[in-house]
Design an enzyme around this catalytic site. Structure first.
Site, short mmCIF file in Angstrom:
data_model
loop_
_atom_site.label_atom_id
_atom_site.label_comp_id
_atom_site.label_asym_id
_atom_site.label_seq_id
_atom_site.Cartn_x
_atom_site.Cartn_y
_atom_site.Cartn_z
N ASP A 13 22.61 -10.08 36.82
CA ASP A 13 21.87 -11.08 37.60
C ASP A 13 22.78 -12.17 38.16
O ASP A 13 22.38 -13.32 38.30
CB ASP A 13 20.74 -11.72 36.74
N LYS A 16 24.91 -9.97 42.72
CA LYS A 16 25.74 -8.90 43.31
C LYS A 16 25.13 -8.35 44.59
O LYS A 16 25.84 -7.99 45.52
CB LYS A 16 25.94 -7.75 42.30
N GLY A 40 18.15 -4.97 39.44
CA GLY A 40 17.28 -5.63 40.40
C GLY A 40 18.15 -6.45 41.32
O GLY A 40 18.67 -7.49 40.92
N HIS A 41 18.39 -5.96 42.53
CA HIS A 41 19.27 -6.66 43.46
C HIS A 41 18.41 -7.26 44.57
O HIS A 41 17.70 -6.56 45.26
CB HIS A 41 20.31 -5.69 44.03
N ARG A 142 24.09 16.78 26.18
CA ARG A 142 24.37 17.97 27.00
C ARG A 142 23.35 19.10 26.85
O ARG A 142 22.96 19.70 27.83
CB ARG A 142 25.79 18.51 26.74
N GLN A 225 24.10 -4.46 36.65
CA GLN A 225 24.23 -5.18 35.37
C GLN A 225 25.54 -5.98 35.36
O GLN A 225 25.99 -6.38 36.42
CB GLN A 225 24.15 -4.21 34.17
N THR A 240 23.61 -2.15 27.93
CA THR A 240 22.97 -1.03 28.59
C THR A 240 23.76 0.24 28.24
O THR A 240 24.74 0.18 27.50
CB THR A 240 22.83 -1.28 30.11
N THR A 301 13.32 -6.98 37.82
CA THR A 301 12.75 -5.70 37.41
C THR A 301 11.57 -5.89 36.46
O THR A 301 10.56 -5.21 36.58
CB THR A 301 13.85 -4.85 36.73
P1 IMP Z 1 18.43 -1.10 29.58
O1 IMP Z 1 19.51 -1.11 30.61
O2 IMP Z 1 17.05 -1.05 30.18
O3 IMP Z 1 18.65 -0.06 28.52
O4 IMP Z 1 18.47 -2.52 28.81
C1 IMP Z 1 19.56 -2.88 27.94
C2 IMP Z 1 19.86 -4.36 28.07
O5 IMP Z 1 20.42 -4.61 29.35
C3 IMP Z 1 18.64 -5.28 27.96
O6 IMP Z 1 19.03 -6.48 27.32
C4 IMP Z 1 18.27 -5.56 29.40
O7 IMP Z 1 17.59 -6.79 29.55
C5 IMP Z 1 19.66 -5.62 30.03
N1 IMP Z 1 19.65 -5.28 31.46
C6 IMP Z 1 19.53 -4.06 32.01
N2 IMP Z 1 19.58 -4.13 33.36
C7 IMP Z 1 19.79 -5.42 33.66
C8 IMP Z 1 19.98 -6.12 34.89
O8 IMP Z 1 20.01 -5.55 35.98
N3 IMP Z 1 20.17 -7.46 34.78
C9 IMP Z 1 20.20 -8.10 33.59
N4 IMP Z 1 20.02 -7.49 32.42
C10 IMP Z 1 19.83 -6.15 32.45
#
Ligand code: IMP
Length: 425
Positions: A13, A16, A40-41, A142, A225, A240, A301
């Protein structure tokens, strides 16, 4: 030829999307290299707001080719919806391609993730529930062979892969979570209509990238991310399941590391995080609320309020090193406009020792005490400023301090959400 990687320097966030959209004006190809619809861009073009989850931010420039690389995971339902929304707003998406090796996020991934997060209770990761973790887990397991994007064009293959997956997954759904089994036929019926729509975007993504490299094209690799959500470099396990760091651009896309010319690290002028995990400079009081309100820090998102805190020089310095950043894009500087003084974390103290880079063991990170200095605020709006030297002295000093802490120069400064509110250095 020029190859640029855009990478988030904090926990995502950072803005980007806006920076990639600006770079796309002079770019032939934008490639998203990891993640999926958890991203979420937000891009604003002539006061119109676009929220993109999967499709690269270059899509709003129709002469720029956009690729979802093999390292991404694609939810075909989200992809079809995003393409439909863009087409309804006049963007053809004829410039979109999806690598056929990308793995597919299926309805059972989202279902299992929801059950798993619920079962974890207070120990939940706070994921976006977009099926990202389970899809990458299947990729690394796999077998049974998961669905990949190319499989979406072949009904019998798709049906077989879904059946194989559910034979195993239903054991977990029924016996671990006590839920009714999923029907392979129903999953197929849900996916097949959209699969037919989106499978025409499939290409050999690796070849597309290599041809662009050979053809001396200008390429931007768009990270999603941020550095500290990276599976290896981040605050594990609250991360993530992919590789947002710059090195991730080489995985699954066809890019060799020596081809990278520039790594632009996006650094928000303060820090935010969504979901669980350590955030050393978090401000749970009025300061954090001011950042949340002025910065509109609510998830693109999930809509969740983001946790907010002050700029963390240790985070920024460590991220610059992990990414091999060559320059910074400092975003949302205008969010700080009203503050009389601005705290900046310049180091961590742990057991009487000062650290200037992050410990990689998360339990140690929980114990650090951020050491702050207070910088003077500028208390005037920055939104109309277009040159670095026109910034008020205090804002210039703030930018210089970020550069010093990161040990990397700034190339762009964003002072508002629109394309025009950007200072090019
Ligand atoms: P996942 O990617 O949905 O598995 O989430 C894993 C962690 O990454 C969580 O803490 C989410 O809030 C964080 N996360 C995933 N995508 C984003 C993003 O685009 N921005 C900020 N945090 C994210």
């Amino acid at each position: 030829m020029s190859v640029t990687v855009v990478v988030g320097g904090q926990w995502g966030d950072e803005g980007k999307g806006k920076i990639t959209d600006i770079l796309a004006a002079d770019t032939d190809l934008v490639v998203r290299y990891q993640g999926g619809s958890n991203a979420g861009h937000t891009v604003i073009v002539q006061a119109e707001e676009f929220k993109l989850h999967l499709i690269p931010s270059g899509i709003l420039r129709e002469d720029c080719m956009c690729l979802m690389g093999g390292g991404t995971v694609i939810d075909p339902l989200v992809l079809a919806e995003e393409i439909g929304n863009l087409q309804a707003r006049g963007y053809s998406c004829d410039n979109l391609r999806v690598s056929y090796t990308a793995h597919v996020v299926m309805p059972y991934h989202k279902h299992i993730e929801k059950l798993a997060e619920q079962a974890r209770g207070r120990d939940s990761i706070g994921t976006t529930l977009r099926g990202i973790g389970p899809a990458y887990t299947d990729k690394t397991r796999r077998m049974p062979r998961p669905v990949r994007f190319r499989d979406l064009s072949d009904a019998s293959q798709l049906r077989k892969l879904i059946e194989d997956q559910l034979t195993e997954k239903n054991i977990i759904v029924q016996h671990k979570y006590g839920q009714p089994p999923l029907s392979a036929e129903q999953v197929f019926e849900e996916i097949w209509p959209v699969a037919q729509k989106v499978s025409s975007y499939a290409v050999d993504g690796q070849r597309l990238v290599q041809d662009a490299l050979r053809g001396e094209r200008r390429i931007v690799f768009e990270g999603a991310q941020g550095t500290f959500l990276d599976l290896d470099c981040g605050t594990y396990p609250f991360v993530t399941s992919s590789h947002p760091v710059a090195a991730g651009a080489c995985l699954g896309t066809g890019l060799g590391p020596t081809a990278i010319d520039e790594v632009i690290m996006i650094c928000k002028a303060y820090t935010t995080r969504v979901g669980a995990g350590v955030l050393p400079t978090e401000d749970e009081g009025e300061g954090g609320q001011l950042l949340r309100d002025r910065g509109q820090e609510y998830g693109t998102t999930t809509g969740r309020p983001r946790r907010c805190g002050w700029l963390d020089g240790v985070v920024v310095r460590t991220a610059a090193m992990l990414n091999g950043a060559t320059c910074l894009a400092i975003t949302k500087l205008d969010v700080l406009d009203e503050l009389a003084t601005i705290p900046v974390c310049i180091g961590y103290e742990i057991d009487g020792v000062m650290l200037d880079t992050m410990p990689s063991w998360p339990d140690d990170l929980e114990k650090v005490r951020p050491v702050y200095e207070e910088l003077p605020g500028w208390q005037q709006p920055l939104g109309q400023i277009t040159a670095r030297e026109e910034l008020p002295a205090a804002a210039q000093a703030y930018v210089e301090r970020i550069e010093e802490l990161a040990a990397v120069p700034a190339k762009l400064i964003s002072v508002g959400p629109s394309r025009e509110q950007t200072i090019h250095i």
